[in-house]
Structures are given as C-alpha cells and as structure tokens.
Design a protein around this motif. Structure first.
Motif, PDB file in Angstrom:
ATOM      1  N   GLY B 518       0.712  -1.209   0.079  1.00  0.00           N
ATOM      2  CA  GLY B 518      -0.011   0.189  -0.032  1.00  0.00           C
ATOM      3  C   GLY B 518       0.932   1.393   0.021  1.00  0.00           C
ATOM      4  N   ASP B 519       1.849   1.213   0.228  1.00  0.00           N
ATOM      5  CA  ASP B 519       2.988   2.470   0.306  1.00  0.00           C
ATOM      6  C   ASP B 519       3.305   2.970  -0.910  1.00  0.00           C
ATOM      7  N   ARG B 520       3.466   4.287  -0.893  1.00  0.00           N
ATOM      8  CA  ARG B 520       3.579   4.846  -2.357  1.00  0.00           C
ATOM      9  C   ARG B 520       5.033   5.762  -2.249  1.00  0.00           C
ATOM     10  N   ILE B 521       5.678   5.770  -3.200  1.00  0.00           N
ATOM     11  CA  ILE B 521       6.776   6.540  -3.226  1.00  0.00           C
ATOM     12  C   ILE B 521       7.155   7.093  -4.631  1.00  0.00           C
ATOM     13  N   ALA B 522       7.719   8.389  -4.623  1.00  0.00           N
ATOM     14  CA  ALA B 522       8.171   9.120  -5.914  1.00  0.00           C
ATOM     15  C   ALA B 522       9.380   8.479  -6.199  1.00  0.00           C
ATOM     16  N   PHE B 523       9.698   8.130  -7.766  1.00  0.00           N
ATOM     17  CA  PHE B 523      10.965   7.719  -7.962  1.00  0.00           C
ATOM     18  C   PHE B 523      11.198   8.496  -9.284  1.00  0.00           C
ATOM     19  N   ALA B 524      12.098   9.211  -9.314  1.00  0.00           N
ATOM     20  CA  ALA B 524      12.475   9.684 -10.810  1.00  0.00           C
ATOM     21  C   ALA B 524      11.512  10.023 -11.732  1.00  0.00           C
ATOM     22  N   GLY B 525      10.448  10.781 -11.118  1.00  0.00           N
ATOM     23  CA  GLY B 525       9.443  11.181 -12.060  1.00  0.00           C
ATOM     24  C   GLY B 525       8.219   9.941 -12.083  1.00  0.00           C
ATOM     25  N   TYR B 526       8.522   9.061 -11.595  1.00  0.00           N
ATOM     26  CA  TYR B 526       7.635   7.797 -11.479  1.00  0.00           C
ATOM     27  C   TYR B 526       6.898   7.816 -10.237  1.00  0.00           C
ATOM     28  N   SER B 527       5.528   7.247 -10.171  1.00  0.00           N
ATOM     29  CA  SER B 527       5.100   6.880  -8.730  1.00  0.00           C
ATOM     30  C   SER B 527       5.103   5.336  -8.739  1.00  0.00           C
ATOM     31  N   VAL B 528       5.743   4.689  -7.537  1.00  0.00           N
ATOM     32  CA  VAL B 528       5.763   3.499  -7.485  1.00  0.00           C
ATOM     33  C   VAL B 528       4.883   3.125  -6.218  1.00  0.00           C
ATOM     34  N   VAL B 529       4.169   2.231  -6.402  1.00  0.00           N
ATOM     35  CA  VAL B 529       3.211   1.518  -5.132  1.00  0.00           C
ATOM     36  C   VAL B 529       3.335   0.184  -4.973  1.00  0.00           C
ATOM     37  N   LEU B 530       3.862  -0.517  -3.666  1.00  0.00           N
ATOM     38  CA  LEU B 530       3.989  -1.704  -3.515  1.00  0.00           C
ATOM     39  C   LEU B 530       2.745  -2.183  -3.301  1.00  0.00           C
ATOM     40  N   ASP B 531       1.926  -2.988  -4.491  1.00  0.00           N
ATOM     41  CA  ASP B 531       0.707  -3.367  -4.439  1.00  0.00           C
ATOM     42  C   ASP B 531       0.465  -4.515  -3.281  1.00  0.00           C
ATOM     43  N   ARG B 532       1.283  -5.595  -3.314  1.00  0.00           N
ATOM     44  CA  ARG B 532       0.809  -6.708  -2.709  1.00  0.00           C
ATOM     45  C   ARG B 532       2.193  -7.500  -2.676  1.00  0.00           C
ATOM     46  N   MET B 533       2.255  -8.344  -1.703  1.00  0.00           N
ATOM     47  CA  MET B 533       3.202  -9.358  -1.126  1.00  0.00           C
ATOM     48  C   MET B 533       2.830 -10.858  -1.368  1.00  0.00           C
ATOM     49  N   GLU B 534       3.432 -11.753  -2.009  1.00  0.00           N
ATOM     50  CA  GLU B 534       2.660 -12.956  -2.000  1.00  0.00           C
ATOM     51  C   GLU B 534       3.787 -13.962  -2.262  1.00  0.00           C
ATOM     52  N   GLU B 535       3.268 -15.191  -1.745  1.00  0.00           N
ATOM     53  CA  GLU B 535       4.092 -16.441  -1.897  1.00  0.00           C
ATOM     54  C   GLU B 535       3.814 -17.085  -3.351  1.00  0.00           C
ATOM     55  N   VAL B 536       4.858 -17.348  -4.005  1.00  0.00           N
ATOM     56  CA  VAL B 536       4.601 -18.319  -5.308  1.00  0.00           C
ATOM     57  C   VAL B 536       5.688 -19.408  -5.396  1.00  0.00           C
ATOM     58  N   ARG B 537       5.319 -20.484  -5.835  1.00  0.00           N
ATOM     59  CA  ARG B 537       6.041 -21.904  -5.921  1.00  0.00           C
ATOM     60  C   ARG B 537       6.376 -22.095  -7.303  1.00  0.00           C
ATOM     61  N   GLY B 538       7.871 -22.076  -7.355  1.00  0.00           N
ATOM     62  CA  GLY B 538       8.445 -22.704  -8.403  1.00  0.00           C
ATOM     63  C   GLY B 538       8.950 -24.199  -8.512  1.00  0.00           C
ATOM     64  N   PRO B 539       9.342 -24.668  -9.599  1.00  0.00           N
ATOM     65  CA  PRO B 539       9.874 -25.947  -9.583  1.00  0.00           C
ATOM     66  C   PRO B 539      10.659 -26.407  -8.502  1.00  0.00           C
ATOM     67  N   ASN B 540      11.589 -25.959  -8.149  1.00  0.00           N
ATOM     68  CA  ASN B 540      12.360 -26.356  -6.702  1.00  0.00           C
ATOM     69  C   ASN B 540      12.866 -25.151  -5.900  1.00  0.00           C
ATOM     70  N   TYR B 541      11.561 -23.982  -6.025  1.00  0.00           N
ATOM     71  CA  TYR B 541      11.904 -23.260  -5.110  1.00  0.00           C
ATOM     72  C   TYR B 541      10.709 -22.430  -4.466  1.00  0.00           C
ATOM     73  N   ILE B 542      10.456 -21.831  -3.407  1.00  0.00           N
ATOM     74  CA  ILE B 542       9.455 -21.127  -2.949  1.00  0.00           C
ATOM     75  C   ILE B 542       9.913 -19.507  -2.983  1.00  0.00           C
ATOM     76  N   ALA B 543       9.268 -18.684  -3.560  1.00  0.00           N
ATOM     77  CA  ALA B 543       9.522 -17.088  -3.716  1.00  0.00           C
ATOM     78  C   ALA B 543       8.538 -16.425  -2.964  1.00  0.00           C
ATOM     79  N   GLU B 544       9.060 -14.988  -2.345  1.00  0.00           N
ATOM     80  CA  GLU B 544       8.261 -14.027  -1.973  1.00  0.00           C
ATOM     81  C   GLU B 544       8.388 -13.207  -3.142  1.00  0.00           C
ATOM     82  N   ARG B 545       7.453 -12.847  -3.619  1.00  0.00           N
ATOM     83  CA  ARG B 545       7.108 -11.893  -4.747  1.00  0.00           C
ATOM     84  C   ARG B 545       6.453 -10.384  -4.291  1.00  0.00           C
ATOM     85  N   ALA B 546       7.031  -9.514  -4.719  1.00  0.00           N
ATOM     86  CA  ALA B 546       6.435  -7.936  -4.531  1.00  0.00           C
ATOM     87  C   ALA B 546       5.851  -7.733  -5.830  1.00  0.00           C
ATOM     88  N   THR B 547       4.767  -7.009  -5.690  1.00  0.00           N
ATOM     89  CA  THR B 547       4.078  -6.664  -7.035  1.00  0.00           C
ATOM     90  C   THR B 547       4.310  -5.009  -7.013  1.00  0.00           C
TER      91      THR B 547
END
Lengths: 144, 649
Positions: B518-547
C-alpha cells in the motif's frame, strides 16, 4: 624511412605509452589499495577514521539485528570482535556463523561502517583472507 | 555402465591425443606423409571420444543418476531440464570436461577445414593442439574425474548452486570457453610457424579466421557474464573489475590486438614476430584466466570453493605452455624477417598504435589483478585492488585508443597524410563535440569526464560509419567487402557499448526504501506503489514476490515483480530482479529481506542506456561473424595478390 629510424620511432612510441601507463598505475595503486584486516589486526593497529579497508571474519551467532534498511552485526575472528553497520540489501549468502568480507571504514564511534558486503557464489567458499585470519587465531577447523 | 563408458572413452582420448601429439611432429620433421596424415585421423577420433565422454556425463545428469558423485553434488531430481544439462558444466570436473571437449572439437575443425594447409603445417598444428589436450585430459583423469561413483547411491542430489540456475549463466561458460579455447588454435599455429621457421601472408590468412572466431565467442561470453551479473547480483552494476572478470578481459584485449596485427602480416608482410608473440600470449592469458578462476587464489565475487592441488596442476601447465612457447619464440623468432617498410603515419602505423595501446591496457589489468598476489607473497599483507584503480588507469588509456580508432581506417598502407583523413572525419568530429557539449550542459554539468566519454562514444559510432559515406554516395554500398563491413559494425558498436556504460554508471538514479503493501513512493518522475506481497512456488523453490505498480502522471505504466527465491534443497535465498526495458533505459527493482511488521526493503534503479551495453557487445561480435563470412577468409586460399590491389578500406 630506414628500418633503423622506424625502429627508433617504434621504441619511442612504446616507451612513452608504457611510461604514461606506469605513472597511472603507480599513482592509482598508491591511492586505491584496500588492505584486508581481521578484527585482531584492527585492534592492534590504529586505523584512521577515513581509511577504507576490508574487514573479514565470521558473522557472530545471534548478533544480527535489522532495523529497516540498517543491519547491525558483529564480525569476529573468535579472538576480537568489531561491530559493523550496513545500510542496504545483504547478499544472499550472508548468514550468521558464515565467513564474510565487509569493505568500509571505522567511524568516530569505533563502529565499522560497511559500504559493501561481498557476495559469494558458493556457500562452502571461505575467503582466503578469512581462512588465514582464522588460522592465525588458532580457530581453523578443517572440514574434511 | 554408461559412466564407465564415458570414463573409458576419456582414457582412450588421452591415448589418442598422445599419439596425435607425437607422431605427426616426427612425420613433419622427417617429411613422412603417412605419419603426418595420422594427425587428421587422430584429431577426429579424439574429438569423437571426448564427445562420447561428455555425452555420458550429460546422460548421467539428465537421468539423475545419483550413483555418480558429480551428479549427487551438483544436481537434483526436481531441477528443470535446462539446469540439469547446464549443471554438467556448472561444476569443476564438468567444466574442465567441457574445456577438453571444445579443445578436441577445435582440433577436429582444423582437421576438417584445413584442407588447403601445407601438410607439415597442418600436422604440426594438430600435434600442438593434441599436446594441449594431453594436459587437460590428464588433469581430468588424475585430479578431477567426473565419473567417480558413490556407493551406496543417495536417494537425491544436493542440487546446483542456485545462482547458477539461470538461463544467462547456463550458456555463459560454453561461449566463454569457445573463446578461451579458440586461442589454442592460434597458439598451435604460432608454435607450428616457429617450428617451421616461416611466417608469411598465407600463414596470417589461415590464422585470422580462427583468431576472429575465438574473438567473437569470447566477446559474447564476456557480455553474457556481465549481463548475468547485472540482473542477478542486484547492484545495478555491470562490471565490477573483479579478478575473474579481469581474467576474461585480458585474453580479449590480447586477442583484439592479435586480430589487428595479423592484418598487417597478411597485407604487408610486416610485424611477423610480434603477431606470433601475441598469438602465444592470447592463449597464455586464457590459461591464466582459467587458473585464476579454478584455483581460488584471489578473493573474488565469483570465487568457488577450490582444491589447491588442482590449482597447482593448472599453474604448472600454464608455466609449461607459456614458458615453452616463449622459449621457442626466443630461439626461433629472430629468423622471422620483416618485410614491408612504412612511415609512422600509415595504416601500419595506426595498427601498431592500436596494438601498443591494447597491450598496455592488458598489462594494466594484469598488474591490478595480480598485484594482491605479489604483495601477499612478498609481505604477507592482504590487499585488494578495486574499481578505483581500474577507473584511474584503464579509462584514461582508452581515450587515445578511441581517438585513433576512427582515423586508422582512413589511412592508406605504407604512407599517408593525417590532414585528408581528418577532413573526411570532420562531420564526425563536429557531431561528437556537440554530443559532449550537450552532455555537459543538458545532462550533467558536474562530471566533465562522463561528458567527454559520451562524446567519445558518439565519435566511435559516427566516425566508423563515416568510412561508408563515399561508398554510399557512389552507390557501391553493395559491393563492400564483408570484412570491411564487419570492421565498421564492430568499431561502431564499441561506441554503443561506451555510450551505454557511461550513461549507466554516471547518470543512473537509485533509491532504497522500506515499504509495506500500500505504500507509495516517488522515484525519478514515476510513482511506485507496493501493491502486494505474495508467496509463489517454482519447480524447486518457494519465492516471496513483490508486485510494484509503476505509474507516470497518474496513468499505469508498468508492473514490476521482483522476487526472493528460497531454494528448498540448499536452503538458500537468491534475489530475482525485475527489469522493464524500453531499450533506452532499464527500470530495475530488487527485493530485500523483510516482514509484514517492518516492511520490505525495495531497491529501485533507473539505468539510462543500460541495454546498449549488451546490445553493443552483441553487435560487436556480429561484426566479427560478418567479417568471418568474407569470401576470402572462407575459401582461405593463400592467393598472393600484390598488395596494391587490396581495397584500401
């Protein structure tokens, strides 16, 4: 142009280039050598606050604290320890009890401010400097 | 059964290599055609045997045969197929086997394409190739057997180092080795020429395609490695002046010098002994690179856990190859009489300047890389020589090289005038000065150096293309020889690389921020929002993914999804950067550690022109391949036309 004169030209050209290169190399080496010290060596030598060097040892168990982007931990060679702060994302292989090399300088408060923590490809890898420092402090255990 | 077959094939290959390394040499000195012809058959047989051996190891990896120690240590049944295959060379034993395989394949290529070589030269080249092969095959069999079995076989393997489970790194070693090992052919040609005591235009014409091919692959290999470091290490940098990177840069510099000096031998029959020396050094530096990587004597970002005895073996082999080559050179080189005379201002003079600067650059890198070793041996002090050293030495030495690079092609052989050449470059001069001024005033007024370097980049591009303007005007662009076209492409793309690296390292924007969803930051003329964090599963790993939702002026622009992957087998985390590129700049995001309470550390970079670095490097190699396809080289006919008929470009 005779071959003799051509050779003279070549020689002059090469000598000038090499001379310029040597001058550049020597001044650059003087300014940019980064020494490697273990916490024991840091305690023995008095290192000026602005002097950049590499500090190597093990990350002490239970010493890692994170506050947002700031990470505090202690580097030990099991003889002496030194507190370190680092702002940034730690390399993937940074772990308590593992070997680590931090590059930075000591602040006025005696805490080492790391500007870079070296990442490694391989978890079994021990930086040669760390291995040497551990051997010198009598803490080296051969794995095999 | 199949691993034993592979092991056996490797032993046979060593035996064949021993025969190939001795009998054709004897045959060449006695003039015995039958012994000389043996070299060809042996080269093909050896390549076949090593191929069988490599196939056997690959089979063990693909089928996850955990009775083979090497597979246990470096593979896992749950790994994707691509990484099972790339795992074959993702470890010490396998990568040495790959080295031996490429060496044998190059030997076979010389045997197949070397029809027009004189018998004695061909058999000597093949014999030298085989002797190098003996070294590596013995190294494999006696210190690093990839086929060692383990009993009882474990149920599953330890998995491949997660950092290596990446498409970029899957193909980096083979390409790099094609480059490194390609210089074994030029080395063999140089030694053979010294044994024959004859270096002429025909020799240069035979050597040049091999030097060119090795150079192309090395360029691609280095570029791929740098690209991998850029997106996996997550520092936004592309070149760290790390000993292992330097190890690949040194043979590249020497190889580039070789490429140019061989032209002088071919066209003007001069610089012979120098060219032979460069051919010897390029391969020696390749071996030095292998030694540095494989022995772990230097602290490096890329260092792998190593066994010192293996390092000693490579070091001894390195000394034998370099020392042997140089001793032979000292003994025989004085016999090589130079031919054509020339003025300092001439094409020859420009190429000598090129060689002088490239070799100085190589020596500078060598000094910076090995200095910590020397100091450790002499005083016991541990030091490291980092980027500031190389920025203070390497970069200034590039300036005269780049300045002269565009002028050289406008100079004629033997004797030329600087004035007319510069006149034809006046447009390029004006454009690049304007670019430097533009950079200084519009982009960044603080760094004059960056602006100058930017101007040099533009100079390289426009100045190289300028050599085509006359042909363009007269409408003869189609008849342009491929070798000239290749040269123009490679020279201009060097400018592209320079622009990319200057812009990325001098004018990038960087921001590190702790964010919660939900946080929003301004960066070099762009606006960046951390939409969500989620867990995803790959073939041989578990990942934490930020959107991360990126918007500009209120409109959605792009979505970045950096990850932190936890590889379950090794219990190791690897960050996966997210990069959005529009070919003019990279939007680059990495995800650090964090938790819902404190938030996650997010690092953002805006790297202008970053894609140009690898685009330029790929173009540079493409130029080499275009040149390689030139009819004269393809036929490789040792025709000796008078040099006045050669095109001046």
């Amino acid at each position: 142009m005779t071959p003799k004169r051509r050779r003279l030209w070549l020689l002059l050209g090469s000598l000038t280039t090499l001379g310029v290169a040597a001058a550049l190399v020597l001044t650059a080496l003087n300014d940019n050598l980064v020494f490697f010290y273990s916490p024991t060596q840091v305690a023995e030598k008095s290192i000026g606050p602005e002097r950049r060097f590499r500090l190597g040892g093990l990350v002490e168990e239970g010493s890692v604290q994170k506050e947002g982007q700031i990470v505090r931990f202690t580097i030990t060679d099991t003889n002496k320890t030194l507190k370190v702060t680092y702002r940034g994302i730690l390399p993937d292989l940074f772990r308590e009890g593992q070997g680590v090399i931090a590059e930075g300088s000591i602040g006025p408060d005696g805490v080492f401010t790391a500007r870079e923590i070296l990442a490694k490809h391989d978890e079994n890898y021990m930086p040669p400097e760390v291995a040497k420092a551990l051997k010198e402090s009598g803490q080296w255990k051969d794995k095999k | 059964m199949i691993p034993e077959l592979g092991h056996f094939a490797l032993i046979l290959a060593l035996a064949v290599a021993l025969v190939q390394g001795t009998l054709p040499l004897i045959g060449a000195s006695r003039g015995d055609l039958r012994l000389m012809a043996l070299g060809r058959t042996a080269a093909l047989t050896q390549a076949f045997l090593v191929l069988v051996s490599f196939g056997a190891l690959t089979q063990a990896y693909v089928t996850s045969d955990f009775s083979v120690l090497n597979v246990v240590d470096n593979s896992h049944s749950a790994k994707p197929l691509l990484y099972k295959i790339s795992g074959v060379w993702g470890n010490h034993e396998g990568s040495m086997l790959l080295w031996a395989l490429i060496l044998a394949l190059f030997g076979a290529a010389v045997a197949i394409f070397g029809n027009n070589l004189p018998d004695t030269l061909r058999s000597r080249v093949l014999a030298i190739q085989a002797l190098i092969g003996v070294g590596f095959l013995a190294f494999l069999l006696f210190t690093s057997n990839p086929f060692a079995r383990v009993f009882p076989a474990p149920a599953d393997g330890n998995g491949l180092n997660p950092l290596l489970q990446d498409p970029g790194l899957a193909f980096h070693p083979p390409l790099l080795y094609l480059g490194y090992v390609g210089y074994s052919v030029t080395y063999a040609f140089a030694v053979a020429a010294l044994l024959e005591g004859r270096v002429d235009a025909a020799w240069a014409r035979w050597v040049r395609p091999w030097a060119l091919a090795a150079w192309c692959f090395l360029t691609l290999g280095i570029a791929l490695g740098s690209w991998w470091a850029y997106y996996i290490l997550g520092w936004g940098g592309f070149w760290f002046w790390d000993p292992v990177e330097n190890a690949s840069l040194m043979p590249w510099l020497a190889g580039t010098a070789l490429l140019h000096s061989a032209i002088v031998v071919e066209k003007r029959d001069a610089l012979k002994s120098w060219t032979v020396l460069l051919a010897l050094l390029a391969f020696s530096l390749s071996l030095l690179g292998t030694f540095l990587v494989r022995s772990g004597v230097l602290t490096s970002v890329h260092a792998f856990a190593q066994d010192p005895s293996r390092g000693m073996f490579i070091l001894a082999f390195l000394l034998l190859v370099t020392g042997g080559g140089l001793a032979l050179y000292a003994w025989r080189a004085p016999q090589l009489q130079g031919g054509g005379l020339f003025q300092p201002v001439s094409r020859e003079g420009a190429l000598i300047l090129n060689n002088l600067l490239l070799c100085t650059l190589a020596v500078t890198v060598l000094l910076g890389t090995l200095y910590p070793l020397f100091l450790d041996l002499l005083t016991g002090n541990k030091v490291s020589v980092g980027p500031p050293f190389f920025n203070a030495t390497f970069v200034p030495l590039c300036a005269p090289l780049f300045a002269a690079l565009c002028v050289g092609p406008f100079l004629g052989w033997k004797r030329a005038e600087l004035g007319p050449a510069l006149m034809r470059l006046r447009v390029a001069l004006v454009v690049s000065l304007a670019a430097a001024l533009f950079a200084m005033t519009m982009i960044d007024s603080r760094s004059t150096l960056a602006a100058l370097a930017f101007g040099f980049g533009v100079w390289l591009i426009v100045g190289s293309l300028a050599s085509l303007t006359d042909r363009f005007r007269s409408g003869t662009l189609r008849t342009i020889p491929r070798s000239t076209l290749g040269m123009v492409i490679s020279h201009a793309s060097l400018g592209v690389v320079v622009l990319g690296s200057v812009a990325t390292s001098s004018w990038n924007t960087e921001l590190m921020q702790t964010m919660k969803p939900g946080d929003r930051i301004a960066f070099a003329g762009y606006s960046v929002v951390l939409d969500r964090m989620e867990e995803v599963r790959g073939p041989n790993y578990i990942a934490e993914r930020a959107t991360l939702n990126v918007s500009v002026g209120g409109k959605p622009y792009t979505v970045l999804q950096p990850e932190r992957r936890l590889f379950t087998v090794q219990r190791r985390q690897v960050a996966e950067t997210a990069i959005q590129t529009n070919l003019l700049r990279d939007f680059y995001a990495t995800l650090g550690e964090g938790d819902p309470k404190q938030g996650w550390v997010i690092r953002l970079y805006l790297n202008p022109l970053a894609p140009w670095i690898w685009l330029g490097a790929a173009l540079c190699a493409l130029g080499g391949f275009v040149s390689l396809s030139d009819r004269r080289l393809r036929i490789g006919a040792p025709s000796r036309r008078p040099s006045s008929l050669q095109p001046a470009e």
